[in-house]
Design a protein around this motif. Structure first.
Motif, short mmCIF file in Angstrom:
data_model
loop_
_atom_site.label_atom_id
_atom_site.label_comp_id
_atom_site.label_asym_id
_atom_site.label_seq_id
_atom_site.Cartn_x
_atom_site.Cartn_y
_atom_site.Cartn_z
N GLY A 102 0.81 -1.21 0.00
CA GLY A 102 0.00 0.00 0.00
C GLY A 102 0.85 1.26 0.00
N LYS A 155 -8.93 -5.37 3.51
CA LYS A 155 -9.44 -4.00 3.55
C LYS A 155 -10.01 -3.58 2.20
N PHE A 162 -13.54 2.48 -5.03
CA PHE A 162 -12.96 1.49 -4.12
C PHE A 162 -12.76 0.15 -4.81
N LYS A 180 -10.88 -4.00 -3.56
CA LYS A 180 -10.44 -4.83 -2.43
C LYS A 180 -8.92 -4.88 -2.40
N SER A 181 -8.35 -4.81 -1.20
CA SER A 181 -6.90 -4.94 -1.03
C SER A 181 -6.66 -5.72 0.24
N ASP A 226 -10.03 3.65 8.12
CA ASP A 226 -8.86 3.03 8.74
C ASP A 226 -7.68 4.00 8.69
N TYR A 263 -18.21 0.25 5.05
CA TYR A 263 -18.41 0.87 3.73
C TYR A 263 -19.77 1.54 3.59
N THR A 311 -8.17 3.81 3.16
CA THR A 311 -8.54 2.41 3.36
C THR A 311 -9.57 2.35 4.47
N THR A 357 -9.68 -0.38 -0.35
CA THR A 357 -8.83 0.77 -0.61
C THR A 357 -9.50 1.64 -1.67
N LYS A 407 -6.39 -2.08 -8.64
CA LYS A 407 -6.04 -1.00 -7.71
C LYS A 407 -5.24 0.11 -8.38
#
Length: 521
Positions: free
Chosen positions: A69, A334, A328, A330-331, A359, A377, A371, A336, A307
């Protein structure tokens, strides 16, 4: 260049230089660490190249966008510890990495932070923290990019170590690329650095940048060319593969090897364009399906989206709906996201009002990254909509083009253009002047161009002045019926030069077209 500020006016600059001098004296191992975007990779390349010119024990590190990240990571610090690194210099990141810097301290690793983002409540306990946006920093210019902070550090080192300053100009191609890509104001020091950086790009760039622009036929590149040709290719490395490839390119001294790396990065950029288009189409479909076209914000999510391109997609969605936008994916465990905003609205401040649901986040007024936990969400999306709805100024909800002056086409002479160019380099806070002209007609050869006819290519005439002006209108293909009608119309545009087949002519870069009545209104 002699109008640049004394680098030692920046808070902690003396501490940064003293810590580096101590590292050189003790033969310590130094790691130059930076973000994976253009600002970060150019900053790392700049500082690494400078130190490597007189000191051997230095290496580079770019975090993996997907595994680590944004910013300083625990994995990066562990890498430094495993490789006996004594000092990490963080560029374009680190201002909020309080826990990461503390973790490094436990492992006996010092940090010098060189950042330009807004600090949090507490600063990292580093050997030095260089950031003009620190509340206790009196540095006269606050808008340097991360690579600009890196340049101030090598300027300070050069002065302290009595190296002479003239050779520093050769690093300004990197600084100009970062200024252009990071959308910082081109005022003050940035204006000076961009001006001389463009001169280096056009007259004697490093092999990596020369390889990136080798396919271009323009005699002289400007900031816009850097934004749309050099920057996306440097970015593509970090988006599609790994930012270290960009550093490898920008620090390579062998022209042939630089050309090979640039060719690979160009392929990544082509792949990025394909993904960008397909994800934008999916996001538009999602907005339509959820009946969210009347919202004050755009917030979309798909765990399969790449991403590396969600920031670009956010910008594309603003072009469509013109409202603060978050995309957004998925990472790991989390979500991102990349945030983009519209003129006149501080998206960073809006995210701050949602911070209990986030976060972590960081960035600028018009662009940020964040994130959050998936379970937050839905609540975050609702809160963000409420915050924007209650605080966005009405004038920020409609895209507007500010016209600087009305002109006749006959006013637009080569001499006029030469005078105009002296106001450059153009960019944020010093935008290229926008003109308006009325009573225009196409000479009959106007057409739609582009793969899907999304652009306009015109040859304009005005009134009794039958001299023609070439004009290009990007994403104005839907205005073609106005041209086809044969009726007079008005145009808003900027002026540029265009070289084709060895001939250079003035060209209008159209921003909008509108019909007008017989009186020219």
């Amino acid at each position: 260049l002699d109008q640049l500020h004394d680098p030692f006016l920046m808070k902690d600059m003396h501490l940064a230089v003293e810590r580096l001098e101590r590292a050189f004296e003790k033969k310590e191992n130094i790691l130059v660490y930076g973000d994976y975007d253009v600002d970060g990779t150019t900053a790392v390349s700049l500082l690494y190249s400078f130190i490597r010119s007189f000191y051997d024990n230095v290496a580079t590190y770019i975090p993996d966008r997907y595994k680590e990240g944004y910013g300083i990571s625990f994995e990066g610090i562990d890498f430094a510890s495993d490789n006996d690194i004594d000092l990490i210099i963080a560029l374009d990141c680190g201002i909020k990495a309080v826990d990461k810097v503390a973790y490094a301290g436990e492992k006996g690793i010092d940090f010098i932070i060189c950042d330009h983002h807004r600090p949090g409540k507490d600063l990292p306990k580093a050997a030095a923290v260089l950031d003009p946006k620190r509340s206790d920093c009196d540095y006269p210019y606050k808008e340097l990019c991360g690579c600009g902070i890196g340049f101030k550090l090598i300027q300070a080192l050069s002065q302290k170590m009595k190296m002479g300053g003239i050779h520093l100009e050769s690093y300004l191609d990197l600084v100009a690329a970062a200024i252009a890509a990071d959308i910082v104001p081109i005022t003050g020091e940035n204006r000076i650095l961009a001006f001389y950086g463009l001169r280096v790009i056009n007259q004697g760039p490093r092999p990596g940048i020369k390889a990136l622009i080798g396919h271009m036929k323009k005699e002289s590149l400007n900031i816009t060319d850097v934004v749309f040709t050099i920057a996306p290719r440097i970015n593509a490395a970090g988006r599609m593969r790994h930012g270290q490839f960009a550093v490898d390119l920008l620090t390579e001294e062998d022209p042939q090897r630089a050309a090979e790396i640039a060719s690979q990065i160009d392929l990544h950029n082509t792949e990025r364009k394909v993904l960008d288009k397909s994800i934008t189409e999916e996001a538009l479909s999602q907005i339509a399906d959820n009946d969210e076209t009347q919202n004050f914000t755009t917030v979309v999510y798909n765990e399969k989206w790449h991403k590396g391109v969600i920031g670009i997609v956010a910008s594309r969605l603003i072009e469509k709906f013109y409202r603060p936008t978050l995309v957004f994916t998925k990472s790991g465990s989390k979500m991102t996201g990349s945030a983009r905003s519209v003129r006149g609205f501080d998206v960073y401040g809006a995210l701050d009002q949602c911070s209990d649901l986030i976060d972590q986040f960081g960035g600028h007024k018009y662009a940020a990254g964040l994130t959050l936990d998936p379970e937050n969400y839905k609540a975050f999306k609702q809160r963000f909509e409420e915050v924007v709805r209650s605080s966005i100024p009405e004038e920020a909800r409609t895209p507007r083009i500010r016209v600087d002056s009305k002109v006749e086409l006959s006013d637009l002479t080569p001499k006029f253009y030469r005078v105009l160019e002296q106001f450059g380099p153009f960019g944020p806070s010093n935008m290229k002047p926008v003109f308006a002209a009325s009573g225009l007609r196409d000479n009959g050869f106007g057409k739609k161009v582009g793969q899907e006819g999304e652009h306009l290519k015109l040859s304009l005439i005005c009134g009794r002045d039958f001299s023609t002006f070439d004009a290009i209108g990007f994403n104005l293909g839907d205005k073609y019926p106005l041209i086809e009608s044969g009726n007079p119309f008005s145009a808003v545009f900027t002026l540029e030069s265009n070289t084709w087949n060895g001939m250079t002519r003035l060209q209008l870069n159209l921003k909008d077209l509108n019909s007008e009545d017989a009186s020219g209104r």
